[in-house]
Design an enzyme around this catalytic site. Structure first.
Site: not given
Ligand code: EPU
Length: 338
Positions: A164, A238, A334
């Site tokens: 990012r 995010s 972010e």
């Molecule tokens: N999780 C929770 N509770 C929740 C949701 C997630 O505990 O309600 C934990 C779980 O452990 C899960 C982990 O967070 O396995 C990862 O969740 P997710 O796959 O939704 O991904 P993220 O790391 O939260 C990142 C990006 C998103 C992108 C997703 C999918 C960042 C800051 N965000 O989210 O990007 O869509 O991965 O690849 O890196 C954005 O940047 O605006 C965005 C939406």
């Protein structure tokens, strides 16, 4: 012909749907109009360049000039046996660009379906999702230097992409306006279903023959099931980045919080999902009047309609403080706070 407008509401120009007024506002649709705009602007006046407004939190009126990038056009500029080079103008809507690539069989951006924002904003923060980042398909970009009106072509290396991050968020912040981006895409897809939820969703959809369209459909399905649509509930995806900590600290936390997830990185580092930290700190689904933390994804802060940017900023600070107090981990936004 450009038009300098006064006292313009930015509500339609930010996906949080927050009200804030810009003292001056110019939309440009051609490079000539951009250069003309730069000549008109007082260099001492604060400048904000907007694409889709999907990564900003407006906390107050903007006492300067907003330049809205509306450069349009997508073209195939080169190809060889295996690749195509596609040039997209910065004001193109990102998801429409992805759909056009899928229609034409240009592979590589399908995992990045349905991300709000524009093509020009994508490299600024090296957008990423479901195992792919823009740096993986990036060839080069052209940007205009604000101070001189000169063009500069940036290679991937010069963009200094990170998680990012890019040079446009660090040393060159506020110095350039991205006008077009060239992507190097594949004629034969290399499917990336490594992100667990994609394969599970494809199975659930009964997909037998994998295609870039099927992957895009699966990504859209996943995103729609947990991320709010900014057209219905104001948000900017995010709000925080996922923090990286030392593995040794992770082991300490694991003893206290056995279910803490983490993704190993090189150099004894580990990335922790901020969503998990925020949920554990008790914020998931919490509503405070017109704003809140989304019920399906705690990394997303929302404006239910008449929220205020200052309140969202304060909520973000409270979340950050409570995560730091509970886990000793600092999470950083972010989103650009203005
Ligand atoms: N999780 C929770 N509770 C929740 C949701 C997630 O505990 O309600 C934990 C779980 O452990 C899960 C982990 O967070 O396995 C990862 O969740 P997710 O796959 O939704 O991904 P993220 O790391 O939260 C990142 C990006 C998103 C992108 C997703 C999918 C960042 C800051 N965000 O989210 O990007 O869509 O991965 O690849 O890196 C954005 O940047 O605006 C965005 C939406």
């Amino acid at each position: 012909m450009i038009k300098l407008e006064q006292n313009v509401s930015l509500k339609p120009h930010n996906t949080f749907g927050l009200e804030a007024k810009a003292a001056h506002f110019i939309a440009f649709t051609t490079i000539e109009e951009l250069l003309e705009s730069l000549k008109m602007i007082d260099p001492k006046e604060p400048l904000l360049v907007l694409g889709g407004g999907s990564n900003i939190l407006l906390t107050q009126d903007f006492d300067g000039v907003v330049l809205k990038n509306e450069l349009k056009g997508i073209e195939l500029i080169d190809e060889d046996k295996k690749h195509v080079w596609i040039k997209a103008m910065a004001g193109e809507n990102w998801h429409e660009f992805v759909l056009k690539c899928i229609e034409n069989g240009w592979a590589g951006v399908e995992n990045l379906s349905l991300i709000p924002g524009t093509v020009g904003a994508a490299p600024m923060q090296n957008i990423g999702a479901y195992g792919v980042e823009i740096k993986d398909v990036f060839d080069s970009l052209v940007a205009v230097e604000i101070a001189t009106g000169q063009y500069h072509e940036f290679t991937s290396e010069e963009c200094e992409f990170g998680y990012r991050e890019s040079v446009f968020k660090t040393t060159l912040k506020g110095k350039y306006i991205i006008t077009s981006v060239v992507f190097k895409l594949d004629k034969t897809p290399k499917f990336n279903t490594s992100y667990g939820a994609i394969q599970a969703t494809l199975d659930e959809m009964g997909v037998k023959a994998l295609s870039i369209k099927a992957i895009s459909d699966a990504v859209i399905k996943i995103r729609q099931s947990k991320l709010p649509d900014p057209a219905k509930i104001g948000n900017s995806g995010s709000f925080f980045k996922n923090p990286t900590i030392d593995y040794i600290d992770y082991e300490g936390l694991k003893a206290e919080f056995p279910s803490i997830p983490g993704y190993k990185l090189p150099k004894q580092k580990i990335k922790i999902p901020a969503a998990w930290l925020i949920e554990q700190a008790g914020w998931k689904g919490k509503t405070f009047g017109e704003i809140g933390v989304h019920k399906n994804h705690p990394l997303v802060l929302v404006n239910y309609g008449n929220g205020n940017g200052e309140d969202i900023k304060n909520l973000a600070f409270e979340i950050k403080a409570s995560v730091a107090a509970k886990f000793g981990i600092v999470i950083t936004p972010e989103v650009n706070i203005i």
